[in-house]
Design an enzyme around this catalytic site. Structure first.
Site, PDB file in Angstrom:
ATOM      1  CG  MET A  17      -1.895  -1.209   1.126  1.00  0.00           C
ATOM      2  SD  MET A  17      -3.418  -1.007   2.056  1.00  0.00           S
ATOM      3  CE  MET A  17      -2.798  -0.866   3.704  1.00  0.00           C
ATOM      4  N   GLY A  18       2.155   1.078  -0.333  1.00  0.00           N
ATOM      5  CA  GLY A  18       3.022   2.236  -0.483  1.00  0.00           C
ATOM      6  C   GLY A  18       3.541   2.794   0.827  1.00  0.00           C
ATOM      7  CG  HIS A  24       6.916  -1.933   2.180  1.00  0.00           C
ATOM      8  ND1 HIS A  24       6.849  -0.744   2.855  1.00  0.00           N
ATOM      9  CD2 HIS A  24       5.678  -2.490   2.269  1.00  0.00           C
ATOM     10  CE1 HIS A  24       5.616  -0.573   3.326  1.00  0.00           C
ATOM     11  NE2 HIS A  24       4.889  -1.623   2.994  1.00  0.00           N
ATOM     12  CD  GLN A  48      -6.079  -4.000   2.330  1.00  0.00           C
ATOM     13  OE1 GLN A  48      -6.002  -4.500   1.213  1.00  0.00           O
ATOM     14  NE2 GLN A  48      -5.113  -4.114   3.224  1.00  0.00           N
ATOM     15  CE  LYS A 137       4.289  -4.352   9.763  1.00  0.00           C
ATOM     16  NZ  LYS A 137       3.096  -3.614  10.220  1.00  0.00           N
ATOM     17  CB  SER A 174       3.085   2.646   5.833  1.00  0.00           C
ATOM     18  OG  SER A 174       3.674   1.706   4.972  1.00  0.00           O
ATOM     19  NE  ARG A 175      -2.730   1.655   9.922  1.00  0.00           N
ATOM     20  CZ  ARG A 175      -3.062   0.616   9.176  1.00  0.00           C
ATOM     21  NH1 ARG A 175      -2.219  -0.386   9.044  1.00  0.00           N
ATOM     22  NH2 ARG A 175      -4.222   0.570   8.541  1.00  0.00           N
TER      23      ARG A 175
END
Ligand code: AMP
Length: 266
Positions: A17-18, A24, A48, A137, A174-175
């Site tokens: 999701m970038g 990644h 999602q 993860k 990413s979060r």
């Protein structure tokens, strides 16, 4: 892409999701090692997310992602539009996810795995990869994808990659971009709690440890959504006895940011 596959070339696929990070990239590196062609998709799949605010706040870093992938040697970056991914005619496969739909992510994010299956099936169909790469993860996600591949007899091999962490043990995500420096420090509590499980498991039952870890979270900055000790094959909860492939899975909120992590216990 199908033409390439027909000509015998091996294709590795890394769905993301970038807002890419080293975690990644470890999937990308593995794919580059194992395949002649690597495709990375960047698509923040609205289907999602069960919380609109989570979807809307998901970081978008297209330029940085492109640069990172170019430097890594990735040959194809696939950034589809929503309309391409879900044309009106698109029908998602119906799967029986069993217990995966009713525990942990299945329980707390209703509809999430339907969205994951929908998008990954579509990508597999269009890209026809030889191998697809997923991070441990998201352990339950891997189980869902593997189940889809088995139930639909898809000709793709699922490869799993261990979780990459920063020096403090925080799983790269990413979060994490949404956490301020203090929160980044506080978030390392999650990894500490997983290490504690590994230590205590030498002498204590799953049930006892679950109680202990739950109370540790109650005294922390994090708001626990779930902490589960399960068998990683069956997803059955562990109570009195351990199994050799036990896994500890946790989701906790820091402010509004939802963080997920896990570790094999032994
Ligand atoms: P996402 O962009 O969060 O959907 O993640 C795309 C893929 O990268 C998924 O298979 C994730 O499990 C994987 N991934 C995310 N974070 C990490 C990490 N820290 N280490 C290894 N893989 C990861």
């Amino acid at each position: 892409m199908n033409e390439k596959r027909k000509s015998g070339i091996s294709v590795g696929f890394v769905p993301t999701m970038g807002a890419l990070h080293e975690g990644h990239l470890s999937l990308v590196h593995k794919s580059l090692e194992e395949n002649e062609l690597t495709i990375v998709s960047v698509f923040v799949n609205p289907n999602q997310f069960n919380k609109l605010s989570d979807f809307e706040k998901y970081p978008i870093k297209t330029e940085e992602d492109t640069e990172l992938l170019k430097n890594a040697g990735c040959q194809v970056l696939f950034i589809p539009e929503k309309e391409e991914v879900y044309p009106d005619s698109y029908k998602s496969p119906q799967l029986d996810l069993g217990i995966l739909n009713s525990v942990m992510e299945g329980k707390f994010r209703p509809g999430h795995f339907d969205g994951v299956v929908q998008v990954v099936y579509r990508f597999f169909d269009v890209l026809n990869p030889t191998r697809a790469y997923f991070g441990l993860k998201d352990f339950q996600q891997v189980a869902v994808i593997q189940k889809m591949v088995t139930q639909l007899s898809l000709a793709v091999k699922i490869i799993t990659i261990p979780t990459l962490r920063n020096n403090d043990g925080l799983a790269l995500s990413s979060r994490n971009l949404r956490l301020d420096p203090t929160q980044l420090q506080e978030a390392t509590f999650i990894y500490q709690s997983l290490l504690e499980v590994k230590k205590l498991a030498k002498t204590q039952s799953p049930k006892k440890i679950k109680d202990k870890i739950t109370s540790l979270y109650a005294n922390s900055k994090l708001k626990l959504e779930y902490f589960e000790l399960i068998d990683s094959d069956s997803f059955d909860p562990l109570e009195e006895n351990w199994t050799q492939n036990a896994i500890a899975c946790v989701v906790a909120y820091l402010g509004e940011v939802r963080l997920i992590d896990n570790t094999f216990v032994f």
